[in-house]
Design an enzyme around this catalytic site. Sequence first.
Site, PDB file in Angstrom:
ATOM      1  N   GLU A 187       9.224  -4.321  10.512  1.00 12.73           N
ATOM      2  CA  GLU A 187       9.632  -3.015   9.992  1.00 12.73           C
ATOM      3  C   GLU A 187      10.199  -2.127  11.090  1.00 12.73           C
ATOM      4  OE1 GLU A 187       6.846  -1.156   7.355  1.00 12.73           O
ATOM      5  OE2 GLU A 187       7.951   0.738   7.317  1.00 12.73           O
ATOM      6  N   ASP A 196       0.839  -1.209   0.000  1.00 13.05           N
ATOM      7  CA  ASP A 196       0.000   0.000   0.000  1.00 13.05           C
ATOM      8  C   ASP A 196       0.871   1.256   0.000  1.00 13.05           C
ATOM      9  OD1 ASP A 196       0.891  -0.195   2.578  1.00 13.05           O
ATOM     10  OD2 ASP A 196      -1.089  -0.120   3.522  1.00 13.05           O
ATOM     11  N   SER A 197       2.200   1.057  -0.011  1.00 15.08           N
ATOM     12  CA  SER A 197       3.124   2.177  -0.246  1.00 15.08           C
ATOM     13  C   SER A 197       2.895   2.744  -1.658  1.00 15.08           C
ATOM     14  CB  SER A 197       4.583   1.734  -0.085  1.00 15.08           C
ATOM     15  OG  SER A 197       4.840   0.572  -0.844  1.00 15.08           O
ATOM     16  N   ASP A 223      -1.050  -6.054  -0.130  1.00 13.37           N
ATOM     17  CA  ASP A 223      -1.494  -5.446   1.128  1.00 13.37           C
ATOM     18  C   ASP A 223      -3.002  -5.262   1.127  1.00 13.37           C
ATOM     19  OD1 ASP A 223       0.578  -4.983   2.950  1.00 13.37           O
ATOM     20  OD2 ASP A 223       1.265  -3.198   1.880  1.00 13.37           O
ATOM     21  N   LYS A 274      -1.313  -9.451   2.819  1.00 20.95           N
ATOM     22  CA  LYS A 274      -0.571  -9.031   4.034  1.00 20.95           C
ATOM     23  C   LYS A 274      -1.470  -8.115   4.853  1.00 20.95           C
ATOM     24  CE  LYS A 274       3.191  -6.114   3.821  1.00 20.95           C
ATOM     25  NZ  LYS A 274       2.767  -4.916   4.584  1.00 20.95           N
ATOM     26  N   GLU A 286      -1.357  -5.687   8.611  1.00 23.53           N
ATOM     27  CA  GLU A 286      -0.525  -5.103   9.666  1.00 23.53           C
ATOM     28  C   GLU A 286      -1.165  -5.361  11.030  1.00 23.53           C
ATOM     29  OE1 GLU A 286       0.084  -0.936   8.864  1.00 23.53           O
ATOM     30  OE2 GLU A 286       0.993  -1.321   6.909  1.00 23.53           O
TER      31      GLU A 286
HETATM   32  O1  KIV Z   1       3.608  -1.162   1.629  1.00 24.03           O
HETATM   33  C1  KIV Z   1       4.793  -1.508   1.679  1.00 24.03           C
HETATM   34  O2  KIV Z   1       5.619  -1.167   0.808  1.00 24.03           O
HETATM   35  C2  KIV Z   1       5.219  -2.324   2.809  1.00 24.03           C
HETATM   36  C3  KIV Z   1       6.680  -2.577   2.952  1.00 24.03           C
HETATM   37  C4  KIV Z   1       7.343  -1.370   3.477  1.00 24.03           C
HETATM   38  C5  KIV Z   1       6.961  -3.761   3.776  1.00 24.03           C
HETATM   39  O3  KIV Z   1       4.426  -2.743   3.571  1.00 24.03           O
END
Ligand code: KIV
Length: 271
Positions: free
Chosen positions: A189, A51-52, A90, A120, A122
């Site tokens: 992280e 989600d980055s 994510d 994924k 969190e």
């Molecule tokens: O969204 C992302 O890029 C991440 C990584 C930083 C692990 O979750």
Amino acid sequence: MSVHKEFKKITTHALQAMKARGERISMLTAYDYSMAKILDAGGVDVLLVGDSASNVMAGHETTLPITLDQMIYHAASVVRAIERALVVVDLPFGHYQGSSRVALESTIRIMKESGAHAVKMEGGKAVQDSIERVLSAGVPVMGHLGLTPQSIYKFGTYTVRAKEEAEAEQLIKDAKLLQKIGCFAIVLEKIPAKLGKKVSETLKIPTIGIGGGQHTDGQVLVTHDMLGITKDFHPRFLRRYANLYDVMKEAVEGYITDVKNRDFPNEKEQY
Ligand code: KIV
């Protein structure tokens, strides 16, 4: 330099076998077809549709605004490019914190509409119900502990997490819980290297660090950061393998000069 490519297609089991024999796992983010094709050809084990994308692709300050539809669009583009890597997506903010049913429905959309291999989420105990419900549908889940960017407004800053004993102990508890309920791997992280080592030695499932030190079972970086496409981000954990911002800017400047000077296109470049 050649990379280890023992597996034709990377599965969650392949990652666990890699940990068992001490082979480090490589993971990078990907959000689009062209980049994913290069990363997969380079031999990266796992591609994370993170989600980055909210920061890197859309220019938001945090990961919170990205939507499920946008994540699916990015994930489907990545999946179309890959031959070998495992693709993990994510779950975006708001799609698993409140309701395990929403988590499952969102996951099913991701899996059906993008063709990705895993999701994924969190957090630890707080999101246990959602993780269990998704796992019960047969979808592999990667955990994510330490600095969890979807909670940035709770933390207030992007500084190193779990430096204090109480938070470190809670992280270890959460990591054990994620393993117990069936996560296939956990991202760690921005935590002290000593804690990254302890968690990695305690767990059977692989840990993938980003600012988690040299003892985690794998490493992940945001591709645009490690290629030097982003410029103003200099955390200690980031190693830049190229400086593509300057390379690309120079190429653009060269093109503009050629167009303005009527050097492009030349006779051979026309019909
Ligand atoms: O969204 C992302 O890029 C991440 C990584 C930083 C692990 O979750």
